[in-house]
Enzyme design. Sequence first.
Site, short mmCIF file in Angstrom:
data_model
loop_
_atom_site.label_atom_id
_atom_site.label_comp_id
_atom_site.label_asym_id
_atom_site.label_seq_id
_atom_site.Cartn_x
_atom_site.Cartn_y
_atom_site.Cartn_z
N GLY A 1 29.66 50.35 52.96
CA GLY A 1 28.38 50.80 52.47
C GLY A 1 27.25 50.60 53.46
N ILE B 1 37.88 53.29 62.42
CA ILE B 1 38.96 52.50 61.82
C ILE B 1 38.50 51.80 60.55
CG2 ILE B 1 40.21 52.13 63.98
CD1 ILE B 1 38.85 49.43 64.25
N ASP C 1 32.27 33.04 53.33
CA ASP C 1 33.01 34.19 52.79
C ASP C 1 34.47 34.14 53.23
OD1 ASP C 1 33.35 36.49 51.30
OD2 ASP C 1 32.62 37.85 52.86
N LYS D 1 31.16 47.67 65.75
CA LYS D 1 30.71 47.62 64.37
C LYS D 1 29.24 48.02 64.33
CE LYS D 1 30.61 44.22 60.57
NZ LYS D 1 30.93 42.80 60.25
#
Length: 615
Positions: A17, A13, A127, A36
């Site tokens: 990089g 999904i 972030d 992940k």
Amino acid sequence: MQNIGKYELIEQIGVGGFGEVYKGRDPFIKRPVAVKTCSSNNEEIRSRFFQEAEIAGNLHHRNVTTVYDFGVQDGMPYLVQEYLSGEDLDRKIKRRDYLPWPEKLFYLLQTARGLAYAHERGVIHRDIKPANVRVLEDGTTKIMDFGIAKLAQQETGLTQTGMTLGTAAYLSPEQIRGGAIDVRTDIFSFGVLAYELLTYERPFRGEQISQVLYKLVNEPPPPMTEHWPAAPADIVALVDACLQKDPTARPADGGVLVRELERLQRRLREEWSTSHSIDTRSAAAAATPDSGPHDDATTAESQQTPSGGLDELELSAPIASRDLTTARSGQSTAQYDVPHHALPQHGTETVAAVARTTRNRWTALGAVLVLALVAGGAGWWFGAREAESSSRDDAPTTVDVTAPTEGVADAAPGAANNPPGADAGESPESASDDGPRAGEDDDASGDDEPAPAAPDEPGRLVVPALLWAETASVSAGGRSYDLQRGRTIELPAGSYDVVFRVADPDYALVRSRRVQIGAGESVRLQSPIPAPASLSIRPFPRRPQGLVILDGEAPQPTPLRRLRLEPGRHTIEIRPLEGEEPVLRRLVELESLQETILTFDLDAGSIEEATKDDA
């Protein structure tokens, strides 16, 4: 089908990089997960991946993505987290979806709650941007990707690369300069996100990254009113404060953001309520089919001002705290790491309002309860005789005066040792001295008769634990006891008002029962406060949100998730966030320990109802 660890991989999904993201399945728990992976051999990138597992794995909040597991297979580390439906916030922004600003405000509030939770635990995300905020189909937001997060009191080796890993447009000035960072770095990034969500324009723009970075450090953003002329002044002031170049001029942390955003939502709710002037009686009547004169009378009674009793004596201040003493002073210490929606819930209503609801039910169910008490009294009399005949010589007398969970008139708490029969609310079994008590047997011989209790021998009040409540207590004889475990309270013989309290942040009730305790007698009394029901209200996927008026109270924006309410009948009215029509109405019957889910479509004028056990 490929596996990583015990997890079955269903489909890819996402790809980047440094690795891939898969939709997977836990074969044992049988739930979907997101897996992940990190396929890079770069040591710094792998270190960030391990750091994300460590930091995010210890955060557990409804507005932060939950990490389930971490492992390494064939030298490749992988992270297993909850599988999130919906879409990232940046997709809504890029499409410029029509979202009423109260709905945008709700997304911002949830994101701020997730940030506040992380900041309380010393975690700086570093972030924050729309691509790292996922909006689920029911409107819940989740902060994702703690890959470059750091602990506020911990130095990391990710200094140079970590400084520019965030998307350029959301970096704080101190990140760009390479200076020291703290939680106020997240506040600046949140301000950029809020500006963009509210106006659909970025505050710092440029054709080159260098231009964007220069503006972030040196130039103020264009006023929000250039893109949103009708922007409320307090919204503009909050976003401007977040975007200050000097970190000391920004809100101190996510908790400050939460408080300010909640204040804005309360103002919005009050303005909406005032402008629409909702008529509680007409709304309830419209939602109740075939209502007759009795319904009208009951509704009218519910609007009368109480003239005394527990509701006036106890508290008229909202109970939003686990500490009743704090609640009485009008202060709130409620935390927001529970399944909480944006506006005050039923649990923060006044005790007076709850007491009035109870009196209305007593009016409606009075006749039925009289018959039930008569039948129950007979059953108790024979049951007590039968129990005593088998255990007379082994145990003290125990009288069970268990209170029903509904329809019991509240009694004002008073001093102990009131004379029998002094209170009209006294239960039949404790009000009369004429009938036989448990432990008396007309047919027993004198040799078997137990010795009479001494006049000064204490009685006992036996109260079972109230395990479904986070904070529950019982008060009798001038003392209070928590009900995380069962209690046996010794009291002098006499009449007592026993007060039960549940002070959970989102479910606060007070109920009272009058009991008569004789010398040497044990009286068993269960709490008359019912276990709560849950109510969730949400739109169908990709349909407009709405405002909910619950039982004629002030409106609340959807989605509403797992409101804890008193079991029984409730009226629901759903209106558009903007405008008057259409309006959906529903009468629902809520049951203890069960969740009722309403899914609506304002455009189609439809509501679907489903129920499930409230785990």
